[in-house]
Design a protein around this motif. Sequence first.
Motif, PDB file in Angstrom:
ATOM      1  N   ASN A 105       0.842  -1.285   0.141  1.00  0.00           N
ATOM      2  CA  ASN A 105       0.123  -0.140   0.043  1.00  0.00           C
ATOM      3  C   ASN A 105       0.892   1.224   0.063  1.00  0.00           C
ATOM      4  OD1 ASN A 105       0.647   0.669   2.993  1.00  0.00           O
ATOM      5  ND2 ASN A 105      -0.616  -1.076   3.400  1.00  0.00           N
ATOM      6  N   ASP A 107       0.820   3.731   2.337  1.00  0.00           N
ATOM      7  CA  ASP A 107       0.758   4.213   3.671  1.00  0.00           C
ATOM      8  C   ASP A 107       2.100   4.765   4.020  1.00  0.00           C
ATOM      9  OD1 ASP A 107      -0.304   5.043   6.073  1.00  0.00           O
ATOM     10  OD2 ASP A 107      -0.094   2.973   7.037  1.00  0.00           O
ATOM     11  N   ASP A 155      -6.023   2.624  -3.617  1.00  0.00           N
ATOM     12  CA  ASP A 155      -5.410   2.920  -2.176  1.00  0.00           C
ATOM     13  C   ASP A 155      -4.806   4.077  -2.384  1.00  0.00           C
ATOM     14  OD1 ASP A 155      -4.267   1.933   0.571  1.00  0.00           O
ATOM     15  OD2 ASP A 155      -2.514   2.640  -0.551  1.00  0.00           O
ATOM     16  N   GLN A 158      -7.457   6.928  -2.535  1.00  0.00           N
ATOM     17  CA  GLN A 158      -8.128   7.135  -1.145  1.00  0.00           C
ATOM     18  C   GLN A 158      -7.354   8.382  -0.541  1.00  0.00           C
ATOM     19  OE1 GLN A 158     -10.782   6.367   0.550  1.00  0.00           O
ATOM     20  NE2 GLN A 158     -11.835   5.024  -0.739  1.00  0.00           N
ATOM     21  N   ARG A 159      -6.125   8.067  -0.536  1.00  0.00           N
ATOM     22  CA  ARG A 159      -5.103   8.919  -0.120  1.00  0.00           C
ATOM     23  C   ARG A 159      -5.067  10.286  -0.537  1.00  0.00           C
ATOM     24  NH1 ARG A 159      -2.447   5.550   3.464  1.00  0.00           N
ATOM     25  NH2 ARG A 159      -2.769   3.406   2.802  1.00  0.00           N
ATOM     26  N   SER A 162      -8.576  13.443   0.462  1.00  0.00           N
ATOM     27  CA  SER A 162      -8.693  14.565   1.469  1.00  0.00           C
ATOM     28  C   SER A 162      -8.383  15.790   0.847  1.00  0.00           C
ATOM     29  CB  SER A 162      -8.069  14.027   2.624  1.00  0.00           C
ATOM     30  OG  SER A 162      -6.462  13.855   2.479  1.00  0.00           O
ATOM     31  N   LEU A 177       0.593  11.214   2.426  1.00  0.00           N
ATOM     32  CA  LEU A 177       0.157  10.007   2.082  1.00  0.00           C
ATOM     33  C   LEU A 177      -0.418   9.211   3.372  1.00  0.00           C
ATOM     34  CD1 LEU A 177       2.323   8.707  -0.771  1.00  0.00           C
ATOM     35  CD2 LEU A 177       0.155   9.504  -1.094  1.00  0.00           C
ATOM     36  N   LYS A 178       0.122   9.489   4.472  1.00  0.00           N
ATOM     37  CA  LYS A 178      -0.356   8.937   5.798  1.00  0.00           C
ATOM     38  C   LYS A 178      -1.334   9.593   6.456  1.00  0.00           C
ATOM     39  CE  LYS A 178       2.040   6.272   9.046  1.00  0.00           C
ATOM     40  NZ  LYS A 178       1.825   5.181   8.536  1.00  0.00           N
ATOM     41  N   GLY A 180      -2.794  13.187   5.523  1.00  0.00           N
ATOM     42  CA  GLY A 180      -3.563  13.992   4.551  1.00  0.00           C
ATOM     43  C   GLY A 180      -3.112  15.383   4.519  1.00  0.00           C
ATOM     44  N   LYS A 646     -10.320  14.305  10.506  1.00  0.00           N
ATOM     45  CA  LYS A 646      -9.776  13.586   9.446  1.00  0.00           C
ATOM     46  C   LYS A 646     -10.808  13.527   8.225  1.00  0.00           C
ATOM     47  CE  LYS A 646      -8.912   8.558   8.708  1.00  0.00           C
ATOM     48  NZ  LYS A 646      -8.946   7.219   9.330  1.00  0.00           N
TER      49      LYS A 646
END
Length: 699
Positions: A105, A107, A155, A158-159, A162, A177-178, A180, A646
Amino acid sequence: MKHLSLAFVLILCCVCETCHSLREYKKEDIIKLREEVRDMFQHAYDSYLQYAYPYDELRPLSCDGVDTWGSYSLTLIDALDMLVIMGNYTEFNRVVDIVLQKQKNFDTDINVSVFETNIRIVGGLLSAHLLSYKSGMKLEPGWPCNGPLLRLAEDVAQRLISAFDTTTGMPYGTINLKSGVPPGETSVTCTAGVGTFIVEFGTLSRLTGDPLYEEVAYNALKALYHHRSPIGLVGNHIDVMTGRWTAHDSGIGGGVDSYFEYLVKGAILLERPELMSMFMESRKVIDKYLKKDDWYVWATMLRGQLTLPIFQSLESYWPGVLSLIGESDTAMRLIHNYHSVWKQYGFTPEVYHLGTGEASTSRESYPLRPELIESIMYLYRDTRDPILLQMGEDILRSIQHSAWTPCGYATIKDVRDHRKEDRMESFFLAETTKYLYLLFDPDNFIHNPGILGRIVNTPNGECVVDVGGYVFNTEAHPIDPSMLFCCHEASKGVNISEVHRIYEILEEEDNIHLQTLDAENDNKTTAKKDFREHLMEKIEKHESASQIRTESTTSYLNIDGTERGEEDKFSSDIKEELSSYYNASDDTEKEKGVEESNKRVDVDDLIVSQQDFMPPSARQVKESINLLPKVIQDFLNMDAWRSKTKCEPQRLLERIRREKRYPDHPDADKYSLLLTPAPSFLQRISLAGEFLYKEQLHG
């Protein structure tokens, strides 16, 4: 009479000389050029693997690597689909395994460009996912609606989501990426950074069934359209929180370019005529205020007054875009102008002054950009004019002569003396070599005019794919439009978020009941339980209908991403029942409320300040913090401890739908806008009909 005859002879000689100066290209000549491009790609690709991997990019003079955009082996992902286009399936399968093993991923605690990550990483992964069946790779059941590369692309997306959580719906330019949006991140971003998502995000929504991605990307495009100047132009930079333009220069080049490109490509790929209408409106004002004798300049967005009489290398994409809407005649005039700059220096500088006819002294580099060869490739496919092959060969010869190094190909630092710079951007493998290769490979599957196809089995039945009409994102990652219709069916469903909220309400009621000890509430609890069972029975009965579901789906929707009309009625009925139930209060509760409101409050129960509270100034806060021990000061200065709101993607989507900040475009259902005369390689069957040849339109 003798003078006239002599003049005619001179003209005839000049014409004949021009004819003879144009090289004749036989099929074997074109194939030879294609293989030369293959060798070029292979030299750069092998050098990256040998000297730079796992870094983002190769440094061809130092023969090592460097992380530039995100520390995720960018060049490897960017080059994936080129391996399929060249038929190197063994290497493609090997590299896909490497990417999937290394990158479970994204993350990672690193700040990245939202724009670059989208076009290079999301676009690269989506294209590789859609082309993976050609390599003989073992596919998951349900492909193309499922697959590891698709999940990896989602994935990343999705990051990035935000970034769109702003007051205007336009995204920030940078994301962590972790975590926002980074603290203190500027809210100013360029126009292209707002309007270059609809191709990748639209593809994600159509494949996964989740409308989130396409809707936030489309909302950002509507925001830009809404914030146009009174004369219809857009600026270069905008504040995504206020909607205020911070750079008012309007043009078609750097900072704006791919916004216009994605209006056209998004319209074709997703069959959204309103995007084509937006482009046509922009095209009119661009030609009115920015076009000067087959060149495009920069002007103020408010009045259209000339500000910068320059040509940017990035503007070379424009003829290719015009060819997509059937305007190759205009595009050919532009491409001759742009190629004349290449011939002057052997490359196109980043900025070329039209007044002086010289490269800018501050923007004189050529970082191996693809835009000129991109337009040449598009135009050759439409016109088959051999002069375009000559232009392509000119570009190939220049790069081979001046950019080659033992460890790859280097950026040209100065087009005037061809000095090199120690960088090879990933787009050299993703775009420049790809467009050159496709120019000299007329039989490539990418150019399929719709005469061949393939049937694949999907969760929704058989689906015809690979019938041509591939749409390239702005990083040259091809998307097969036919596959976007493999993962949908016209099913009725209930929005899962509505069901989730109902479950939350009922669960809250259960918790309240557990905390209630008064026996007189037993009858009410029984009534609530009966009401809950009634609702759940109604929902379950509705859910038994066929539903659109994939492993990534969060909502149920029509083929265009909207919730179905019958579903809206069902949701309204549920909401009305809930509202009636919870708003029904008996007289006892009302009297109890009045009694409690009149209850006396002693001074010991409540302390009220006699003065209005004045918050401390920033200086006072800073001075107070300085009085604390250093260890506490260090802790307070850390960003990690601060509570951040978040971004919840589902709530973001619901907010966009609820607010409806920007009105729908009036041409949203005008599908005739998609029936433009298009090049033969865009011939494909679509829901709107077929793209037509010019002869068919005029016939």
